[in-house]
Design an enzyme around this catalytic site. Structure first.
Site, short mmCIF file in Angstrom:
data_model
loop_
_atom_site.label_atom_id
_atom_site.label_comp_id
_atom_site.label_asym_id
_atom_site.label_seq_id
_atom_site.Cartn_x
_atom_site.Cartn_y
_atom_site.Cartn_z
N TYR A 74 80.33 29.11 63.22
CA TYR A 74 79.91 29.03 61.82
C TYR A 74 78.47 28.56 61.74
O TYR A 74 77.68 29.05 60.93
CB TYR A 74 80.81 28.07 61.03
CG TYR A 74 80.55 28.14 59.55
CD1 TYR A 74 81.23 29.06 58.75
CD2 TYR A 74 79.58 27.34 58.95
CE1 TYR A 74 80.98 29.16 57.40
CE2 TYR A 74 79.32 27.43 57.58
CZ TYR A 74 80.01 28.35 56.81
OH TYR A 74 79.74 28.46 55.48
N PHE A 126 60.10 48.43 43.16
CA PHE A 126 61.28 48.88 43.87
C PHE A 126 62.49 48.41 43.06
O PHE A 126 62.47 47.32 42.48
CB PHE A 126 61.36 48.39 45.32
CG PHE A 126 62.55 48.98 46.01
CD1 PHE A 126 62.54 50.30 46.40
CD2 PHE A 126 63.70 48.23 46.21
CE1 PHE A 126 63.68 50.89 46.97
CE2 PHE A 126 64.82 48.81 46.79
CZ PHE A 126 64.82 50.14 47.17
N THR A 127 63.54 49.24 43.04
CA THR A 127 64.69 49.02 42.15
C THR A 127 65.24 47.59 42.20
O THR A 127 65.22 46.87 41.20
CB THR A 127 65.81 50.03 42.48
OG1 THR A 127 66.08 49.93 43.89
CG2 THR A 127 65.37 51.45 42.16
N ASP A 217 56.76 42.91 51.08
CA ASP A 217 58.06 43.55 51.23
C ASP A 217 57.96 44.29 52.56
O ASP A 217 57.40 45.38 52.65
CB ASP A 217 58.36 44.50 50.08
CG ASP A 217 59.75 45.15 50.24
OD1 ASP A 217 60.26 45.19 51.37
OD2 ASP A 217 60.31 45.62 49.23
N LYS A 260 66.38 49.11 57.48
CA LYS A 260 65.39 50.19 57.60
C LYS A 260 64.73 50.08 58.99
O LYS A 260 65.34 50.44 59.98
CB LYS A 260 64.35 50.12 56.49
CG LYS A 260 64.81 49.93 55.03
CD LYS A 260 66.07 50.45 54.55
CE LYS A 260 66.39 50.38 53.07
NZ LYS A 260 65.82 49.48 52.16
N ARG A 384 64.88 60.13 42.91
CA ARG A 384 63.96 59.01 42.69
C ARG A 384 63.05 59.41 41.54
O ARG A 384 61.97 59.94 41.73
CB ARG A 384 63.15 58.70 43.97
CG ARG A 384 63.88 57.83 44.98
CD ARG A 384 64.28 56.51 44.40
NE ARG A 384 64.89 55.59 45.34
CZ ARG A 384 65.87 54.73 45.01
NH1 ARG A 384 66.39 54.73 43.80
NH2 ARG A 384 66.33 53.87 45.89
N PHE A 451 71.38 54.29 38.75
CA PHE A 451 71.41 55.46 39.63
C PHE A 451 72.55 55.42 40.64
O PHE A 451 73.02 56.46 41.09
CB PHE A 451 70.07 55.61 40.37
CG PHE A 451 69.69 54.42 41.21
CD1 PHE A 451 69.06 53.33 40.64
CD2 PHE A 451 69.96 54.39 42.57
CE1 PHE A 451 68.72 52.22 41.41
CE2 PHE A 451 69.62 53.30 43.35
CZ PHE A 451 69.00 52.21 42.76
C1 PLP Z 1 65.97 48.94 50.77
C2 PLP Z 1 64.83 48.24 50.19
C3 PLP Z 1 64.96 46.95 49.64
C4 PLP Z 1 66.30 46.26 49.46
O1 PLP Z 1 66.97 46.08 50.64
P1 PLP Z 1 68.56 46.21 50.80
O2 PLP Z 1 68.78 45.90 52.23
O3 PLP Z 1 68.95 47.59 50.40
O4 PLP Z 1 69.19 45.19 49.89
C5 PLP Z 1 63.80 46.32 49.20
N1 PLP Z 1 62.60 46.93 49.25
C6 PLP Z 1 62.45 48.17 49.74
C7 PLP Z 1 61.10 48.79 49.79
C8 PLP Z 1 63.55 48.87 50.21
O5 PLP Z 1 63.40 50.12 50.67
#
Ligand code: PLP
Length: 466
Positions: A74, A126-127, A217, A260, A384, A451
């Protein structure tokens, strides 16, 4: 080796996974049942799945071996320390707070740094990032250069911040009302477009002189580093790893989706240099994610990410990763299909507004194009455009961003060159029948990040093709 220009992969295939081809009739039923939203399709009904590069990476044998070394304690798992050390080495931030994925880090950072009524500038929204900023009481301001909103512009660093827009915001609201600036590298919604080192340096210097915190980011920062190496004077002989570190060194902290760049299926982190912010984050992560030495990840997942980070910064890896994306993009350019220029790092973006000029914006041409491509060939892509942009937080009106795009996102180390050929041929087929594609209207619209779960019906008759 001067004759060799190929982006051939620096790996060979050890395990394969079957994918299934469906009939056109099956796909017509599947997309209608999914409310013409590719997010609601079953994965097994997709032939080539280009929905996203998020968490869809193929892990290496080395990462899978690391999974067996998961220390599922843990507290204080050895895999946390491996991850912390990888982030410190390659990204250079002192304090690491693991989270289940990127938005977990965004939530925590927004809660710590944003006060009600604050502004948060960023190079295109970004969303999930913007939503967490808004939920924390902040207002997002787009400070990306104008070229980013023009799909035809060949600007080599279309993700750049327009410093004059930042200065204008400072003049308007005052630096103390600016919580921080988020710099996305690369910029996902602009088409995976990079930011130059010169721009990062200029913005960072101004912000630090003005007392504004700079947050990266870092989701696709390694891909951004590759573009700097390829395109920016003075970086051609630097490694991707060196450039990544130089980018991060200009910033005060980062949010990261490990799903990513880092070649894993789940995971993320927040990293900062300031000890006080780190302490607050370590406290909040316990509320929303898990203890500060796992933050919602299993030990094995932290080990896979630690190893994935090392693999992600290898120049050979990036050459083939981005080479494959450019290969698909070039095929579509050669065929005369309107796409966002230049081709970005993680995806090829189809210009749906240009492809389907007969569908008005409020009938969602990009959403329709993604549905049509699925019916044509079983290839899953993502909208998008206006659907992703959602409604204005204050007025409740639809937002209509300049870009109305369909994203063909390439998972890392998953598909072959032949899959890219099939994808290009399928897009060309839809392009040939583009005047037959019908628009869409909402049948169900969720309140947040619509979306993902919205459902639509076709306008003017049944089926996405007239
Ligand atoms: C995917 C993404 C996020 C959010 O990350 P998650 O792992 O999907 O929660 C933030 N910023 C960018 C540019 C992204 O592509």
């Amino acid at each position: 080796m001067t004759r060799r220009t190929s982006w051939a992969e620096p790996w060979k295939i050890k395990v394969v996974e079957s994918i299934k081809m469906t009939t056109r009739e099956q796909r017509e039923v599947a997309i209608r049942d999914a409310g013409y939203n590719t997010f609601l399709l079953k994965s097994e009904d997709c032939y080539i799945d280009l929905l996203t590069d998020s968490g869809t990476n193929a892990m290496s044998d080395n990462q899978w071996a690391g999974m067996m070394l998961g220390d599922e304690a843990y507290a204080g798992s050895r895999n946390f320390y491996a991850l912390e050390s990888a982030v410190q080495t390659y990204y250079g931030y002192e304090y690491l707070i693991p989270t289940h994925q990127g938005r977990g880090a965004e939530n925590i950072l927004s809660k710590i740094l944003i006060k009600d009524g604050d502004y948060v500038p960023g190079n295109m929204y970004f969303t999930t990032t913007r939503l967490h900023q808004e939920l924390a009481g902040g207002t997002f301001r787009d400070v990306i250069i104008d070229e980013a909103h023009d799909p035809a512009s060949e600007h080599p660093f279309k993700g750049n911040v327009d410093l004059d827009k930042v200065k204008a915001l400072v003049a308007e609201v005052g630096a103390d009302r600016i919580a921080y600036i988020t710099i996305g590298v690369t910029v996902n919604l602009a088409g995976g477009q990079p930011v130059s080192m010169a721009n990062l340096r200029e913005v960072s210097t101004y912000c630090h002189d003005t007392g504004i915190t700079v947050i990266l980011d870092a989701t696709r920062a390694v891909e951004n580093a590759w573009f700097i190496q390829q395109r920016e004077k003075g970086y051609g002989d630097k490694s991707v790893a060196q450039i990544l570190r130089a980018m991060c060194d200009l910033t005060d902290g980062a949010t990261m989706s490990g799903k990513k760049d880092s070649l894993v299926n789940i995971g993320g982190w927040l990293a900062v240099r300031d000890r006080k912010v780190a302490e607050q984050a370590q406290n909040l992560v316990v509320v929303y994610e898990g203890l500060h030495t796992y933050g919602g990840m299993a030990g094995r997942d932290m080990e896979a990410m630690a190893r994935g980070i090392v693999e992600s910064v290898q120049d050979d890896h990036m050459r083939s990763r981005i080479g494959q994306v450019q290969y698909l993009g070039q095929k579509l350019i050669d065929a005369g299909v309107p796409v966002v220029h230049p081709i970005g790092g993680h995806a090829v973006f189809l210009d749906a507004a240009a492809i389907l000029p007969h569908i008005p914006r409020d009938k969602f041409p990009a959403q329709a194009l993604a549905a049509a491509l699925y019916v044509e060939s079983g290839i899953r892509s993502m909208e998008r455009g206006a659907v992703s942009a959602g409604r204005d937080a204050k007025t409740g009106e639809n937002r209509y961003p300049k870009l109305e795009l369909v994203r063909l996102t390439i998972p890392r180390r998953v598909y072959t060159q032949a899959h890219m050929d099939v994808t290009a041929e399928s897009v060309m087929e839809v392009f040939d029948h583009r005047d037959k594609v019908r628009g869409l209207e909402f049948l169900y619209e969720p309140e947040y990040l619509r979306f993902f779960q919205a459902r639509f019906g076709t306008v003017g008759g049944d089926g996405i093709f007239a």
